[in-house]
Design an enzyme around this catalytic site. Structure first.
Site: not given
Ligand code: NAP
Length: 288
Positions: A75, A111
């Site tokens: 992305k 998004d």
């Molecule tokens: P990402 O860039 O990896 O970000 C994940 C975030 O969650 C980071 O800030 C991370 O913290 C935090 N995190 C992960 N594990 C954690 C834990 N155990 N405790 C506290 N914080 C934690 O992922 P993303 O792309 O943003 O996606 C995140 C979620 O959104 C996923 O589940 C994805 O499937 C969902 N999503 C859904 C859609 C939709 O269309 N519905 C679209 C996009 C994403 P750190 O930075 O400190 O590691």
């Protein structure tokens, strides 16, 4: 009932590029809409390793792809290969939809449109609300931009790493959106009583796990009428949404966001309204 796509010699190509890509629901959702519209298009999954991204995009141009979605891990990496990038994609720092332009490729991000779709349907005075966003990763960026577009009075982002939080805060400088306030998880008990909108953008609780980013008792701190929004859409509902609903909150999951970001992309490529209900039914069928 959507028919299957008929492959002709004049068919136009669309697709999604990611690595891995096998889990993506986008081909099912887009091809269902394409079949319903009887459009001469097909939407294909492309599994492309990061080191092959540039070559893949050159190849897409060579074979005349009309447009493509971009998912993890491309992305941000796709952005240098685009000749124009929309203001919203620049502010978020990520592109999820690429379209053809006279000069090459253009990129945008649908998004935010997807995230906002179920919220616009809520009878809220958004300019009097506080949004609390759990997590500071890629999806949180779209959520922060979305909350700003809603007109939320305050947007507060909660993370576990002070340095990442500070970088997140500063990354909004020069964008049309005010930088959100940032907090550590330990501050959450003080934030929840004002959280009219609580959004989980962490992967906590995603299948096959069934944990929640908040303890059951913490949901009691939410104000009356709060909306709990989990971007996760498997399982349905997540533990986070089950616990929030038990305390009287309105629960929204991430499926509508997925559907609406896809619908916005397809509409952009085809230049016509798309059958959102057909897209919704096609993914719901896979997820049940
Ligand atoms: P990402 O860039 O990896 O970000 C994940 C975030 O969650 C980071 O800030 C991370 O913290 C935090 N995190 C992960 N594990 C954690 C834990 N155990 N405790 C506290 N914080 C934690 O992922 P993303 O792309 O943003 O996606 C995140 C979620 O959104 C996923 O589940 C994805 O499937 C969902 N999503 C859904 C859609 C939709 O269309 N519905 C679209 C996009 C994403 P750190 O930075 O400190 O590691």
């Amino acid at each position: 009932m959507a028919q299957s796509t008929r492959i002709t010699a004049t068919i136009q190509l669309l697709g999604v590029i990611g690595y891995p890509i096998a889990h993506s629901l986008s081909p099912i959702m887009h091809n269902a809409a394409i079949a319903d519209l009887k459009a001469d298009y097909v939407y294909l999954p492309f599994s492309v390793r990061p080191e092959n991204l540039e070559q893949a995009i050159a190849g897409f141009a060579a074979v005349g792809l009309q447009g493509f979605n971009v998912t993890i891990p491309h992305k941000q990496a796709v952005m240098p290969f685009l000749s124009e990038i929309s203001e919203i994609a620049q502010a978020i720092g990520a592109v999820n939809t690429v379209y053809r332009t006279e000069q090459g490729w253009g990129g945008t991000n649908t998004d935010v449109t997807g995230f906002l779709a179920p919220l616009w349907a809520q009878p809220q005075q958004w300019n009097q609300t506080t949004a609390v966003v759990l997590g500071n990763g890629g999806a949180a960026r779209a959520v922060v931009a979305g909350c700003a577009q809603l007109g939320c009075a305050q947007v507060q982002v909660v993370g576990r790493d002070r340095q990442k939080l500070e970088a997140f805060h500063h990354s909004w400088a020069g964008s049309p959106f005010s930088p959100p306030a940032v907090y550590l998880w330990e501050d959450l008990p003080h934030l929840l009583p004002q959280a009219n909108l609580l959004v989980n953008t962490t992967p906590i609780g995603m299948y096959p796990h069934s944990d929640s980013p908040l303890m059951p008792d913490e949901f009691k701190r939410l104000p009356a009428g709060a909306i709990a929004y989990d971007l996760i859409y498997t399982p349905r509902p997540t533990k986070f949404l089950q616990l929030a609903e038990k305390q009287g909150a309105i629960a929204l999951d991430g499926l509508e966001m997925l559907i609406q970001q896809g619908a916005a992309a397809l509409q952009l490529w085809l230049g016509q309204p798309v059958p959102v209900e057909v897209m919704r039914r096609s993914v719901e069928k896979v997820l049940t």
